[in-house]
Design a protein around this motif. Structure first.
Motif, PDB file in Angstrom:
ATOM      1  N   ASP A   1       0.835  -1.207   0.000  1.00  0.00           N
ATOM      2  CA  ASP A   1       0.000   0.000   0.000  1.00  0.00           C
ATOM      3  C   ASP A   1       0.870   1.257   0.000  1.00  0.00           C
ATOM      4  O   ASP A   1       0.602   2.222  -0.735  1.00  0.00           O
ATOM      5  CB  ASP A   1      -0.918   0.014   1.226  1.00  0.00           C
ATOM      6  CG  ASP A   1      -2.019  -1.026   1.165  1.00  0.00           C
ATOM      7  OD1 ASP A   1      -2.218  -1.630   0.085  1.00  0.00           O
ATOM      8  OD2 ASP A   1      -2.682  -1.243   2.203  1.00  0.00           O
ATOM      9  N   ARG A  29       2.130   6.721  -6.935  1.00  0.00           N
ATOM     10  CA  ARG A  29       1.051   7.524  -7.516  1.00  0.00           C
ATOM     11  C   ARG A  29       1.387   9.016  -7.481  1.00  0.00           C
ATOM     12  O   ARG A  29       0.971   9.776  -8.352  1.00  0.00           O
ATOM     13  CB  ARG A  29      -0.250   7.303  -6.734  1.00  0.00           C
ATOM     14  CG  ARG A  29      -0.856   5.933  -6.871  1.00  0.00           C
ATOM     15  CD  ARG A  29      -1.583   5.753  -8.160  1.00  0.00           C
ATOM     16  NE  ARG A  29      -2.438   4.573  -8.126  1.00  0.00           N
ATOM     17  CZ  ARG A  29      -2.572   3.728  -9.120  1.00  0.00           C
ATOM     18  NH1 ARG A  29      -1.903   3.919 -10.242  1.00  0.00           N
ATOM     19  NH2 ARG A  29      -3.383   2.691  -9.034  1.00  0.00           N
ATOM     20  N   TYR A  89      -3.791  -2.710  -7.658  1.00  0.00           N
ATOM     21  CA  TYR A  89      -4.346  -1.381  -7.420  1.00  0.00           C
ATOM     22  C   TYR A  89      -4.928  -0.852  -8.734  1.00  0.00           C
ATOM     23  O   TYR A  89      -4.180  -0.547  -9.662  1.00  0.00           O
ATOM     24  CB  TYR A  89      -3.259  -0.434  -6.891  1.00  0.00           C
ATOM     25  CG  TYR A  89      -2.650  -0.947  -5.607  1.00  0.00           C
ATOM     26  CD1 TYR A  89      -3.175  -0.579  -4.374  1.00  0.00           C
ATOM     27  CD2 TYR A  89      -1.580  -1.847  -5.638  1.00  0.00           C
ATOM     28  CE1 TYR A  89      -2.641  -1.093  -3.190  1.00  0.00           C
ATOM     29  CE2 TYR A  89      -1.045  -2.360  -4.466  1.00  0.00           C
ATOM     30  CZ  TYR A  89      -1.582  -1.978  -3.251  1.00  0.00           C
ATOM     31  OH  TYR A  89      -1.057  -2.487  -2.087  1.00  0.00           O
ATOM     32  N   ALA A 100       2.542   1.696  -3.479  1.00  0.00           N
ATOM     33  CA  ALA A 100       1.606   2.166  -4.500  1.00  0.00           C
ATOM     34  C   ALA A 100       1.262   3.633  -4.293  1.00  0.00           C
ATOM     35  O   ALA A 100       1.231   4.418  -5.247  1.00  0.00           O
ATOM     36  CB  ALA A 100       0.340   1.314  -4.481  1.00  0.00           C
TER      37      ALA A 100
END
Length: 214
Positions: free
Chosen positions: A35, A42, A78, A38
């Motif tokens: 998590d 981003r 994701y 990612a």
């Protein structure tokens, strides 16, 4: 603490990783590492805007970035973030009048479009005149990002890093002023306050708006 290795790639090009690394003393779970990876990608890598897959596994003794992902690695997927978009050329008059739920910026979220809407329903195939990724919504991110930059600039930094932060702050204020011009100061400031923006950020964004009008 666990020694974990991770590798992230766009889901459509799994053999072309965009990030690879390891943590020798990761304090959390494999899910938490994926998590965090990612979320970081981003915000820092334009090529990570689409769907991502992050693999995480216990670091091998002979670990090397060119080695294939082990079959036992945990895979976390994701999906690509939704988009905030609008039919209005400026502001959100069309979105204000349609049945679709509005995002904080006043545009419509592609994930929650009312399919009965004559403006935004997919089968209408209408032109998108404004758009940005939902996870980069300016109504949410400007104030928070300013707060981070403000804290960065009040600490001791190497000159090059300070220059980067100052340049980003200038770009941030310019973009914020443009957003305010489209949305209206009252609405934009209300949204920023609702999302915990630094009060100093609000003052500077108001000043940017005033400078644009002048």
């Amino acid at each position: 603490m666990t020694d974990l290795t991770y590798r992230a790639a766009r889901t459509d090009t799994p053999d072309q990783p965009i990030s690879h690394g390891h943590h020798t003393t990761w304090p959390g779970t494999t899910q938490q590492l994926a998590d965090e990876t990612a979320a970081r990608l981003r915000t820092t890598r334009p090529d990570a805007a689409g769907a991502l897959t992050v693999h995480v596994w216990p670091t091998r003794e002979d670990e090397h970035y060119q080695q294939p992902v082990p079959a036992s690695a945990a895979a976390f997927h994701y999906p690509a973030p939704s988009t905030h978009w609008g039919r209005s050329w400026a502001g959100t008059p069309i979105e204000d009048a349609c049945p679709c739920p509005q995002a904080p910026c006043g545009l419509v979220d592609s994930a929650t479009v009312d399919q009965a809407c004559g403006q935004h329903a997919a089968h209408r195939a209408q032109t998108r005149r404004q758009a940005h990724p939902a996870d980069q919504c300016p109504a949410i991110t400007y104030g928070h990002r300013y707060g981070t930059l403000h804290r960065t600039l009040t600490t001791h930094l190497p000159p090059a890093h300070a220059e980067e932060a100052i340049a980003e702050l200038a770009a941030l204020l310019t973009a914020a002023a443009q957003m305010h011009h489209a949305l209206g100061t009252v609405q934009a400031i209300t949204v920023l306050r609702q999302h915990g923006a630094d009060p100093d950020a609000i003052d500077l964004l108001l000043a940017a708006r005033t400078g644009q009008e002048g």
